[in-house]
Write a protein that holds these residues in place. Structure first.
Motif, PDB file in Angstrom:
ATOM      1  N   ARG A   1      -8.407  33.681   2.150  1.00 37.98           N
ATOM      2  CA  ARG A   1      -9.427  34.640   1.763  1.00 37.98           C
ATOM      3  C   ARG A   1      -9.718  35.556   2.947  1.00 37.98           C
ATOM      4  N   LYS A   2     -10.108  36.776   2.631  1.00 42.46           N
ATOM      5  CA  LYS A   2     -10.427  37.748   3.669  1.00 42.46           C
ATOM      6  C   LYS A   2     -11.841  38.267   3.433  1.00 42.46           C
ATOM      7  N   HIS A   3     -12.544  38.526   4.532  1.00 41.04           N
ATOM      8  CA  HIS A   3     -13.914  39.013   4.450  1.00 41.04           C
ATOM      9  C   HIS A   3     -13.914  40.508   4.772  1.00 41.04           C
ATOM     10  N   ASP A   4     -14.270  41.320   3.781  1.00 46.22           N
ATOM     11  CA  ASP A   4     -14.300  42.764   3.946  1.00 46.22           C
ATOM     12  C   ASP A   4     -15.733  43.249   4.133  1.00 46.22           C
ATOM     13  N   ASP A   5     -15.932  44.141   5.080  1.00 46.95           N
ATOM     14  CA  ASP A   5     -17.234  44.771   5.268  1.00 46.95           C
ATOM     15  C   ASP A   5     -17.601  45.536   3.984  1.00 46.95           C
ATOM     16  N   VAL A   6     -18.831  45.353   3.500  1.00 46.29           N
ATOM     17  CA  VAL A   6     -19.196  45.920   2.190  1.00 46.29           C
ATOM     18  C   VAL A   6     -19.227  47.442   2.219  1.00 46.29           C
TER      19      VAL A   6
END
Length: 235
Positions: free
Chosen positions: A120-125
């Motif tokens: 999983r990757k965390h993207d800046d909103v």
């Protein structure tokens, strides 16, 4: 669960003042990294203990810290100002808040880890909200996207953390690059920072306090995720 809210202020001792450019640098990314290391000096009793505190820089050498342990005396700080954090909250209570957060959304990548789980990757909103715009239009659209994406993100936090959002404003959005990166600049680790304020309504006091202790968003080691609250002033 005991929690403590502390105000830590840099010592004005000459030995600390001589190190000011190292422990409180002007460049934001370096400052967040230095402050993260600096605050450990007030929680250094067990070198193997995980970080169990959140912090927020207020400028001029002042930090607020929410922790599960009382901070100890540190040569870098004046004696800490500490009080037990146990607000008496009930469903329906309204609180003014300020929050500096690294707000992200999680997406699946389609790649598998060695243990068989999907990465999983965390993207800046905010970056996610403007990703499809031409590069020349992103700067102008960024604050508008920050308002909308920041409010949506905070609504999601509230639904999982025992509060509803009555009002929320974004006073600032910035991208911070972490120092000491080696290699191509485009690969330098960086993250977005939202400064939010407004009013929330408590729905589940126990869940809310537990969530406050955990912090909101990511990059908590670098001074994000600590929500500061006070009773709302209602007309």
């Amino acid at each position: 669960m005991s929690l403590f809210l502390s105000r830590l202020t840099l010592s004005n001792a000459p030995s600390v003042a001589a190190l000011k450019r190292l422990i409180d640098p002007e460049e934001r990314g370096r400052a967040q990294d230095a402050h993260h290391r600096l605050l450990w000096s007030a929680f250094a009793g067990d070198p193997d203990a995980p970080r169990d505190f959140l912090w927020r820089a207020e400028g001029n050498g002042v930090f607020f810290v929410l922790s599960r342990r009382r901070p100890t005396d540190s040569p870098f700080f004046r004696p800490p100002e500490v009080k037990e954090f146990a607000p008496a909250l009930a469903p329906g209570d309204r609180l003014d808040f300020v929050l500096r957060a690294n707000a992200t959304r999680t997406r699946k990548t389609g790649e598998m880890t060695a243990s068989g789980k999907e990465r999983r990757k965390h993207d800046d909103v905010v970056m996610h909200a403007i990703r499809d715009l031409p590069k020349g239009e992103r700067a102008e659209a960024r604050m508008g996207a920050a308002e909308a994406a920041g409010r949506a993100w905070l609504d999601g936090q509230g639904s999982r953390s025992g509060f509803g959002v009555e009002r929320a404003e974004v006073s600032d959005y910035s991208v911070v690059a972490l120092p000491d990166h080696r290699g191509p600049r485009k690969r330098q680790p960086q993250f977005g920072v939202l400064d939010l304020s407004g009013m929330i309504r408590i729905e589940d006091p126990v869940l809310f306090i537990d969530s406050m202790a955990q912090g909101f968003g990511r990059a908590k080691s670098f001074g994000h995720g600590l929500m500061m609250i006070r009773r709302a002033t209602l007309p």
